[in-house]
Write a protein that holds these residues in place. Sequence first.
Motif: not given
Lengths: 285, 290
Positions: B4-5, B143-146, B176-178, B208-209
């Motif tokens: 994923i990007y 897609r969200i980041l958690l 995604g993962l934060l 992602g972050q």
Amino acid sequence: MKPAPNLRDLQLWLRWIITDPRGVSRALGDSYPSIKDLKSRFTEPLLSQLQWIETKKVGDVERLDVYAEGYFSRILESLEQDFPRTKKILGKERFAKLIQDYLKSYPSQFTSIADVGSRLTEYIAEYEEVTENFPWLPDVVQFEWNWIETFYAKEPHQDLDLKIKISNGKPRDIRFQVHPSVKLLQTEWNLTKIFSEASPEKKIERPEQIQTGFIIYRWNDQVIWEELENSSYDILKKTMQGLTLNESLLNIKGVDPQFISDLFKRWVERGILCGLLEERNEDDL
Amino acid sequence: MKDIYFPNLGVGLGLRTQHYSSVAQSSPFIKWFEVLSENYMGINGSGGGRPLKVLESVRKNYEVVLHGVSLSIGSTDELNFDYLNKLKKLSQDIQPRWISDHLCWTGVNSENLHDLLPLPATQETLEHLTTRIQRVQDFLGRRILLENVSSYITFKHSEMTEWEFLGEVSEGADCGLLLDVNNIYVNSVNHEFDPHTYLKSLPKNRIGQIHLAGHSRQGELLVDTHDGPVCDEVWDLLRLSAKLFGPVSTMVEWDAKIPDYRQLEAEALKAVQIIKEETELPREARAQFA
């Protein structure tokens, strides 16, 4: 050892322990809250849940305390910012007690912490612990909450041609759109001195008990409030109800036309009147 | 494993009211801001008022990402579609690069505790989360980041480590993962584990972050207070993250006792330098960490 709790039971138990106003230790030691009228909310905790919390290095009470203290202090801090004068009148400890009692009756059901104070006006009116000594406090709380609502109110489309439209039409037959941030407030006590005083050190004196009208609105990204004399208050109230100036003035006698003209001019300049309402269809009347 | 990007935006800051005027002037290396979603949703369904107006103006010059605290993805209550509708509307208005929230629960029985509460790492929780994250992503159309949260309790009935759980959730729900490296450090002290093992076990392609922040001490526990500078141990974890994951969008959170904007920029600049140093290492030197 009992079987591990399911996720729902665990969450209900944690909510109870974290929000119990008596604190974690007392909540854990007493399965039936002493606050009888709140039994529906503070249900019997399943004390056995405690055995599922890891206690390596630090004990369970100390660990749960971080959440319990965080729960109350986070909300308290937010409400201290929203109600600075209420806090100043009551003092830090009495304000904290008020909020603790408020949360028992109105636990937050909001996704934003900014909404948590929305029922404090309603709550304080019945809160004899402070209204006995500070009967003007419900007015102060209401004023401060209106200030918050004004800050967060929607930004409408500003009609830049409003002045031209007014001069091209019949001003007395126009229905104005009032800026959504505008709040009209009638208090039992005159709060002007309380809200004019900028110095945080100066003691807040008991205000005069005189019914007073206020307007709170947003202008140039700032929240502004002003005391309104009776006729201005009545005219603006009717304008907000969608009445024309002619209709608004029906029961108001002896108002100088120049005063009215200046009033509307100022309201347009300050963005309080921000557009025109669509003409009402005669069938709607 | 899907690739994923999430684009690398460089180093950003959290947008806070105190800094609105500084942000209006251009900043040489801050290219994006993270904003707290709930602050721009208004109250009583009113819309965002002045804060939203400011955000719209910031958005003209900077990239923005939305970071929420009330999704309560782990709650056993129904998903709150009133909240999700507001989030979707805000997202349509602001066009953020992505939306994130926390892997936690914030309330139950319709009550919100306004805190990021931990979940037991069990199969039951995993299944519960996977279904709900997928529903949220379908609703938002993205897609969200958690984010991994700091915690002060863990549960004896957890069936896997926190890092295994994080990996399983992100793979199972395809999100995604934060990665908050301060939270990893705080938890490593509070629950006595090796933070390096944590970082090395994460699915690299999901990150992602990255968040950086300060914390404080309360007795034997570290508490995630976001009220001070990033500590040396957390800078070291950023260094390791950069080696492991390459350059990832990174931001500095500072939410209490907020300093002036220059001090925040200095923290951000330090992050820029560390990421640069570590990601410009020769490929062979980085390979040993991969």
